[in-house]
Design a protein around this motif. Sequence first.
Motif, PDB file in Angstrom:
ATOM      1  N   PHE A 114       7.062  15.593 -13.693  1.00 15.95           N
ATOM      2  CA  PHE A 114       6.836  16.826 -14.448  1.00 15.95           C
ATOM      3  C   PHE A 114       6.707  18.063 -13.572  1.00 15.95           C
ATOM      4  O   PHE A 114       6.617  19.171 -14.059  1.00 15.95           O
ATOM      5  CB  PHE A 114       5.573  16.668 -15.317  1.00 15.95           C
ATOM      6  N   TRP A 115       6.711  17.888 -12.297  1.00 19.03           N
ATOM      7  CA  TRP A 115       6.460  18.945 -11.316  1.00 19.03           C
ATOM      8  C   TRP A 115       7.269  20.193 -11.586  1.00 19.03           C
ATOM      9  O   TRP A 115       6.739  21.301 -11.690  1.00 19.03           O
ATOM     10  CB  TRP A 115       6.771  18.339  -9.950  1.00 19.03           C
ATOM     11  N   GLN A 116       8.590  20.025 -11.719  1.00 14.58           N
ATOM     12  CA  GLN A 116       9.476  21.188 -11.808  1.00 14.58           C
ATOM     13  C   GLN A 116       9.969  21.467 -13.223  1.00 14.58           C
ATOM     14  O   GLN A 116      10.755  22.361 -13.435  1.00 14.58           O
ATOM     15  CB  GLN A 116      10.703  20.984 -10.904  1.00 14.58           C
ATOM     16  N   LEU A 117       9.527  20.665 -14.184  1.00 10.66           N
ATOM     17  CA  LEU A 117      10.080  20.834 -15.525  1.00 10.66           C
ATOM     18  C   LEU A 117       9.579  22.132 -16.153  1.00 10.66           C
ATOM     19  O   LEU A 117       8.437  22.524 -15.945  1.00 10.66           O
ATOM     20  CB  LEU A 117       9.634  19.677 -16.418  1.00 10.66           C
ATOM     21  N   PRO A 118      10.434  22.802 -16.932  1.00 14.08           N
ATOM     22  CA  PRO A 118       9.940  23.952 -17.696  1.00 14.08           C
ATOM     23  C   PRO A 118       9.011  23.470 -18.804  1.00 14.08           C
ATOM     24  O   PRO A 118       9.095  22.320 -19.240  1.00 14.08           O
ATOM     25  CB  PRO A 118      11.215  24.559 -18.275  1.00 14.08           C
ATOM     26  N   TYR A 119       8.100  24.357 -19.231  1.00 19.98           N
ATOM     27  CA  TYR A 119       7.154  23.980 -20.276  1.00 19.98           C
ATOM     28  C   TYR A 119       7.902  23.595 -21.551  1.00 19.98           C
ATOM     29  O   TYR A 119       8.931  24.166 -21.880  1.00 19.98           O
ATOM     30  CB  TYR A 119       6.193  25.134 -20.585  1.00 19.98           C
ATOM     31  N   GLY A 120       7.360  22.636 -22.276  1.00 17.91           N
ATOM     32  CA  GLY A 120       8.006  22.188 -23.509  1.00 17.91           C
ATOM     33  C   GLY A 120       7.527  20.789 -23.831  1.00 17.91           C
ATOM     34  O   GLY A 120       6.656  20.250 -23.145  1.00 17.91           O
ATOM     35  N   THR A 121       8.079  20.205 -24.884  1.00 17.93           N
ATOM     36  CA  THR A 121       7.693  18.852 -25.266  1.00 17.93           C
ATOM     37  C   THR A 121       8.852  17.901 -25.008  1.00 17.93           C
ATOM     38  O   THR A 121       9.971  18.158 -25.431  1.00 17.93           O
ATOM     39  CB  THR A 121       7.281  18.800 -26.740  1.00 17.93           C
ATOM     40  N   TYR A 122       8.541  16.808 -24.304  1.00 15.25           N
ATOM     41  CA  TYR A 122       9.582  15.846 -23.938  1.00 15.25           C
ATOM     42  C   TYR A 122       9.268  14.497 -24.556  1.00 15.25           C
ATOM     43  O   TYR A 122       8.138  14.243 -24.978  1.00 15.25           O
ATOM     44  CB  TYR A 122       9.658  15.717 -22.415  1.00 15.25           C
ATOM     45  N   GLY A 123      10.269  13.620 -24.514  1.00 13.66           N
ATOM     46  CA  GLY A 123      10.067  12.267 -25.044  1.00 13.66           C
ATOM     47  C   GLY A 123       9.765  12.286 -26.524  1.00 13.66           C
ATOM     48  O   GLY A 123       8.797  11.697 -26.983  1.00 13.66           O
ATOM     49  N   ASN A 124      10.574  12.986 -27.300  1.00 13.47           N
ATOM     50  CA  ASN A 124      10.325  13.062 -28.731  1.00 13.47           C
ATOM     51  C   ASN A 124      10.899  11.852 -29.446  1.00 13.47           C
ATOM     52  O   ASN A 124      12.047  11.488 -29.245  1.00 13.47           O
ATOM     53  CB  ASN A 124      10.947  14.329 -29.314  1.00 13.47           C
ATOM     54  N   ILE A 125      10.076  11.231 -30.261  1.00 17.79           N
ATOM     55  CA  ILE A 125      10.490  10.029 -30.982  1.00 17.79           C
ATOM     56  C   ILE A 125      10.053  10.186 -32.433  1.00 17.79           C
ATOM     57  O   ILE A 125       9.034  10.841 -32.703  1.00 17.79           O
ATOM     58  CB  ILE A 125       9.790   8.775 -30.403  1.00 17.79           C
ATOM     59  N   GLN A 140       0.830  -1.207   0.000  1.00 23.71           N
ATOM     60  CA  GLN A 140       0.000   0.000   0.000  1.00 23.71           C
ATOM     61  C   GLN A 140       0.858   1.247   0.000  1.00 23.71           C
ATOM     62  O   GLN A 140       0.559   2.221  -0.701  1.00 23.71           O
ATOM     63  CB  GLN A 140      -0.915   0.005   1.233  1.00 23.71           C
ATOM     64  N   VAL A 141       1.934   1.221   0.796  1.00 24.94           N
ATOM     65  CA  VAL A 141       2.818   2.393   0.828  1.00 24.94           C
ATOM     66  C   VAL A 141       3.420   2.608  -0.550  1.00 24.94           C
ATOM     67  O   VAL A 141       3.475   3.739  -1.059  1.00 24.94           O
ATOM     68  CB  VAL A 141       3.919   2.193   1.892  1.00 24.94           C
ATOM     69  N   PHE A 142       3.807   1.500  -1.160  1.00 23.37           N
ATOM     70  CA  PHE A 142       4.369   1.597  -2.516  1.00 23.37           C
ATOM     71  C   PHE A 142       3.355   2.218  -3.475  1.00 23.37           C
ATOM     72  O   PHE A 142       3.669   3.120  -4.249  1.00 23.37           O
ATOM     73  CB  PHE A 142       4.776   0.200  -2.985  1.00 23.37           C
ATOM     74  N   LEU A 143       2.107   1.739  -3.373  1.00 21.35           N
ATOM     75  CA  LEU A 143       1.055   2.260  -4.259  1.00 21.35           C
ATOM     76  C   LEU A 143       0.908   3.765  -4.078  1.00 21.35           C
ATOM     77  O   LEU A 143       0.799   4.521  -5.047  1.00 21.35           O
ATOM     78  CB  LEU A 143      -0.273   1.578  -3.946  1.00 21.35           C
ATOM     79  N   LEU A 144       0.906   4.195  -2.804  1.00 21.32           N
ATOM     80  CA  LEU A 144       0.720   5.621  -2.545  1.00 21.32           C
ATOM     81  C   LEU A 144       1.897   6.442  -3.068  1.00 21.32           C
ATOM     82  O   LEU A 144       1.751   7.614  -3.424  1.00 21.32           O
ATOM     83  CB  LEU A 144       0.554   5.860  -1.051  1.00 21.32           C
ATOM     84  N   ALA A 145       3.072   5.803  -3.105  1.00 22.27           N
ATOM     85  CA  ALA A 145       4.250   6.549  -3.565  1.00 22.27           C
ATOM     86  C   ALA A 145       4.206   6.783  -5.071  1.00 22.27           C
ATOM     87  O   ALA A 145       4.817   7.725  -5.572  1.00 22.27           O
ATOM     88  CB  ALA A 145       5.513   5.784  -3.191  1.00 22.27           C
ATOM     89  N   VAL A 146       3.463   5.936  -5.791  1.00 21.34           N
ATOM     90  CA  VAL A 146       3.489   6.029  -7.260  1.00 21.34           C
ATOM     91  C   VAL A 146       3.024   7.392  -7.774  1.00 21.34           C
ATOM     92  O   VAL A 146       3.738   8.036  -8.545  1.00 21.34           O
ATOM     93  CB  VAL A 146       2.653   4.890  -7.886  1.00 21.34           C
ATOM     94  N   PRO A 147       1.830   7.888  -7.343  1.00 17.25           N
ATOM     95  CA  PRO A 147       1.422   9.204  -7.852  1.00 17.25           C
ATOM     96  C   PRO A 147       2.413  10.290  -7.473  1.00 17.25           C
ATOM     97  O   PRO A 147       2.607  11.239  -8.236  1.00 17.25           O
ATOM     98  CB  PRO A 147       0.076   9.448  -7.173  1.00 17.25           C
ATOM     99  N   VAL A 148       3.046  10.140  -6.328  1.00 18.22           N
ATOM    100  CA  VAL A 148       4.006  11.156  -5.902  1.00 18.22           C
ATOM    101  C   VAL A 148       5.173  11.192  -6.884  1.00 18.22           C
ATOM    102  O   VAL A 148       5.561  12.259  -7.382  1.00 18.22           O
ATOM    103  CB  VAL A 148       4.503  10.862  -4.471  1.00 18.22           C
ATOM    104  N   PHE A 149       5.705  10.004  -7.197  1.00 14.45           N
ATOM    105  CA  PHE A 149       6.807   9.964  -8.159  1.00 14.45           C
ATOM    106  C   PHE A 149       6.346  10.427  -9.536  1.00 14.45           C
ATOM    107  O   PHE A 149       7.063  11.121 -10.244  1.00 14.45           O
ATOM    108  CB  PHE A 149       7.411   8.557  -8.234  1.00 14.45           C
ATOM    109  N   GLY A 150       5.116  10.010  -9.874  1.00 15.31           N
ATOM    110  CA  GLY A 150       4.565  10.449 -11.160  1.00 15.31           C
ATOM    111  C   GLY A 150       4.526  11.956 -11.243  1.00 15.31           C
ATOM    112  O   GLY A 150       4.842  12.556 -12.270  1.00 15.31           O
TER     113      GLY A 150
END
Lengths: 502, 564, 119
Positions: B42-53, B28-38
Amino acid sequence: MMALIETNLPALQVVLPLVAAPVCAMLGRGSRSWAFATAVSWLTFLVALSLFAKTFGGTIISYEMGGWAPPIGIEYRVDVLNAFVLMIVSGMAAIVLPYARRSVAAEIPAERQSFFYTAFLLCLTGLLGVTITGDAFNVFVFLEISSLSTYALVASGAWRNKRALTAAYNYLIMGTVGATFFVIGIGMLYMVTGTLNMADLAVRIAAHGDSSTVHMGFVFILIGIGLKLAMFPLHLWLPNAYSFAPSAVTAFLAATATKVAVYVMLRFMFTVFGFDYEFQAATLEMVVLPLAILAMFAASLVAIFQDDLKRMLAYSSVAQIGYILLGLAFLTDTGLTATIIHLFNHAVTKGALFMVAGCYVLMAGTSSISGLRGVGRDMPWTTAAFVVAGFSLIGLPLTVGFISKWYLVQAALELGWWPVALLIMASSLLAIVYVWRVVETAYLQPAPEGVTRKEAPPSMLIPVWILVAMSIWFGINAMTTSAAASRGGNMLIGSSQILWED
Amino acid sequence: MPELGTPALVYAIAALIVPFIRHNTLRQVFLLAVPVFGLLVFWQLPYGTYGNINLMNMHVGLMRLDALSYVFGLIFSLAAFLSLLYAWHVRDTIQQVATLLYAGAGIGAVFAADLVTLFVFWEGTAIASVFLIWARRTEGAYATGMRYLIIQVGSGVILLAGIILYYRETGTIAFSQMELGSPATWAIFLAFGIKCAFPLLHNWLQDAYPAATITGTVTLSAFTTKLAVYALARGFPGTELLIYIGVTMTLFPVFFAAIENNLRRVLAYSLNNQLGFMVVGVGIGTPLALNGTVAHAFCHILYKALLFMSVGAVMYRTGTSKASELGGLYKSMPLTMIFCIVGAMSISAFPLFSGFISKSLILSASADTGYFFVWLALVVASVGVLEHSGIKIPYFTFFAHDAGHRVKEAPFHMLLAMGITAALCVGLGVFPSLLYGILPYEVEYTPYTTTHVVTQLQLLLFAGLAFAVLMRTGLYPAEFRSVNLDFDWVYRRMLPAIVGGIRHAVTSTWRFAARVTLHRVDRMMIGIYRAHGPQGPLARTWPTGSMVLWIAVLLGMTLVLTYI
Amino acid sequence: MTPPVSEDRKDMPLIARLLSGVDKPRNVTRIFYVLIAFCVALGLADFLYHKHSYFEVEDYPLVYGIFGFVVYGAVIFIAKGLRLIVRRPEDYYEPLATDTEDERAAGSDADATGGRPNA
């Protein structure tokens, strides 16, 4: 030495398994002949790979058998298209044979196994020969070699289920009818042109002009090959043959035999006949196209109601052949690209699925879907492979199935055939239903009481997962396959003079 | 945080790991940590497009971070965290994995910079979420889930068709603003509309959400429809048609909700009605209106989750969510009642609650642009919201007739999840600048004016008075165990009946024709085959013969063709 | 329908004890009068400030209140009319629906007693 091998690669491609076959019969014990057959299949695959590498750039290798110059002598002619098909056929053999050991050991008595592998090698020889040769009559000969050995292979399922004998018998009758039609067609062409070399035929048919004999020849060849490739409604031999043949044979045949027949169809339609005359295109548009669409739906619907997994997959194959023929009937670059790329994509996908079915037959003792309740928990790797390959069969993105559908839909839209594009998508929904039925049974239903099932052995799982991995890899990175397919398609279009294109 | 391309990846990887964590608390703790890591991705990233393929010569961007997607990414992460906290007691691995995959796909979809990525996640939400319905493991839930899946996957297929056409038309797969007009954009619009529960395309929502598990419904309520709102806001802002679609959506569910007995279905109708407000906002398309849509989506996810949580908590303890079986629960579950009322007041847009500060943006936008009747309809709908979500839900659950349930208060983790959500609802209502600060457009707006507060209170309290009068006079409709027909009757009853009729007609005709013709043919053929074929089931089938027949037919057909 | 439950207030949580009795008829009437008082106050408030309105119709005093009252009543009466048309027995969509199934399958506590399937 290397140079010698290199110049004779086209001959080696066929001669290697041909010579190996009787040797294999003489080896006796099951595992010895298996090891030998596997080694031969790998060598054959290496040969095919090097041929593909040579022709990928666009070179055409013309090899004169025994030094007799065509059109009198037999010519082996390798270009990017048939090198691609050679690679599929020998590659599937190289993957199926390692898988076959456990499965065959369980399905065929030990003393017969060496003959089984002999027949397998002969079948491989036939299929490769059909693909590589540039001589129309030679196609027939190899077609018969592969067909006769296939009948034997299907019949060898009789140790598991006696009905394999009837299936093989029916296949024999129908296959022979098909081959006869084919040879009659070739005979008619020979009457008109006096040659059997394909390239020569193409030139002479163009020069000869319209005649009813050419028409007849065309129709007979179309029907004969249509039977071999299980064109709906000439597919009736296929479901029984695939369901009752030993698992390894089914996996190999499903991935290769019909593909080779499609290749022959392509070769005759485009290179030999070349659409010099209006009636050929009309036949494709008014006979093959509707039948292809019908196959997509009718066979998928039948597949939905099957209880036997192998039979369900067999009907799904009939539907997939519908897609392949559809691409052909478009008579455009993109359509042919779709057809050719689907040869590969479907071989990989369906090969994996039939191999999974084989794992179930071996470990769970049944291929009946209702008998596979809860199998997802007992055989997680096998079932997971089914799910991924099933996605590919449906055509979900990131799988090879998607690539094929993408090109096919593109081709339909290029012609402005909206309804056809919609039908292609609608028929994919049917695939969802029949794949889902299995997934649901395997995962969501409780296992029957008192059944013990173990995970399939690594020797079977690894080949399955190689194919599954390929169906993902080439779904994401389709550069090689699509390049080969579009070059093959271009070449076919280039070698024919399609009348109405300009 | 390393650059991962898309937060969806965090969820996907976590979903793979979860089944292997055996220890319950750890899991359960692991589950709760997932949204936090998610969120950290993107929390602090500057606006832009990432993961370009580069995929088959098309430009794919996994994560486009801008003002619009950022807000949705934020609220989706929050919603994922809260629903996982609420589901702390659940031990079902399938539900846990499905929740992660579903939330991940939802977040992945709002960050998709191109239509292909959007499509992949679009289908992802469909496939992952259905397991939250099937997790109920009953026959009815299975059938309901299947209906849901077919509609959702159907939306994806239409989307794909639209994308292919769009690509052929424009040569790009970038997901940006589109104009309705070509078949391509109409198909994409329709696909969005199905997921957004447009009128007549809406029944999957009321059908499926009440059939999911208690915790599953909470999760479901957050993602699917709001993803569709996001997609509309991104693709079709300012499309006038949307205004009228939205108005219809706000109005008709009101009546269905008023007579619905299953409280979770009442909430599903209410969800539909709230989506209507957002769709109107997208349709108006001014910066103020779009801000309103985003703000309303944000607040709505919270208070709707809160309402589903409180009804879910009641269902967890009593085993039912039907109004006819509930009542008087304030005696046993007072905290749950308080949270439910906070949710009810938020959705009814009482001042100092979150609904007030978000809905008024849309209402003001409609009035600003002079759509009088749209504005009027939205005011009517607001009264409707008060009826079904503001009064009916808390009243029939916690007061009304005492149904005699004497149960424990909701478990601590549920109370905690509800408490946090309720605090957010009130917090946003009291400090609107917190939300206004992250909205996509720079717009000055003051929700708390004397006029607005007084008029809104008048509207709500007089409506409440009407409720009181109706109750005292006994005119208020009582709750019965029943189902109400909605448009889904067409595909659940009428179409099957028609298909059955046609099938019956076809089979009998076919049988008749077959009997007449096949009889003769069979006679002849059977005679031939009796000589062949060994004994056994296959001997009685007729593959060879009919194949030859087919060959003859085909040969004849093609030959005729070549001579005409 | 259900037998009256003996009210043992000591078993109730604190908040519930504070609230207990709100549903007694006498208290309900009181709440009703309080609500009326609020409404009257809000109606009077309309005369005490300057309204910022978008549309003319908003300028009438008490218009929002009357509107809310009337619309609420209308919603209820229309819904009642709708019910006459669309109401069906709970097992109408059986067996392909969850409506009459035991609701506890959705993950209720083991002690839950409600949610009985409709006979």
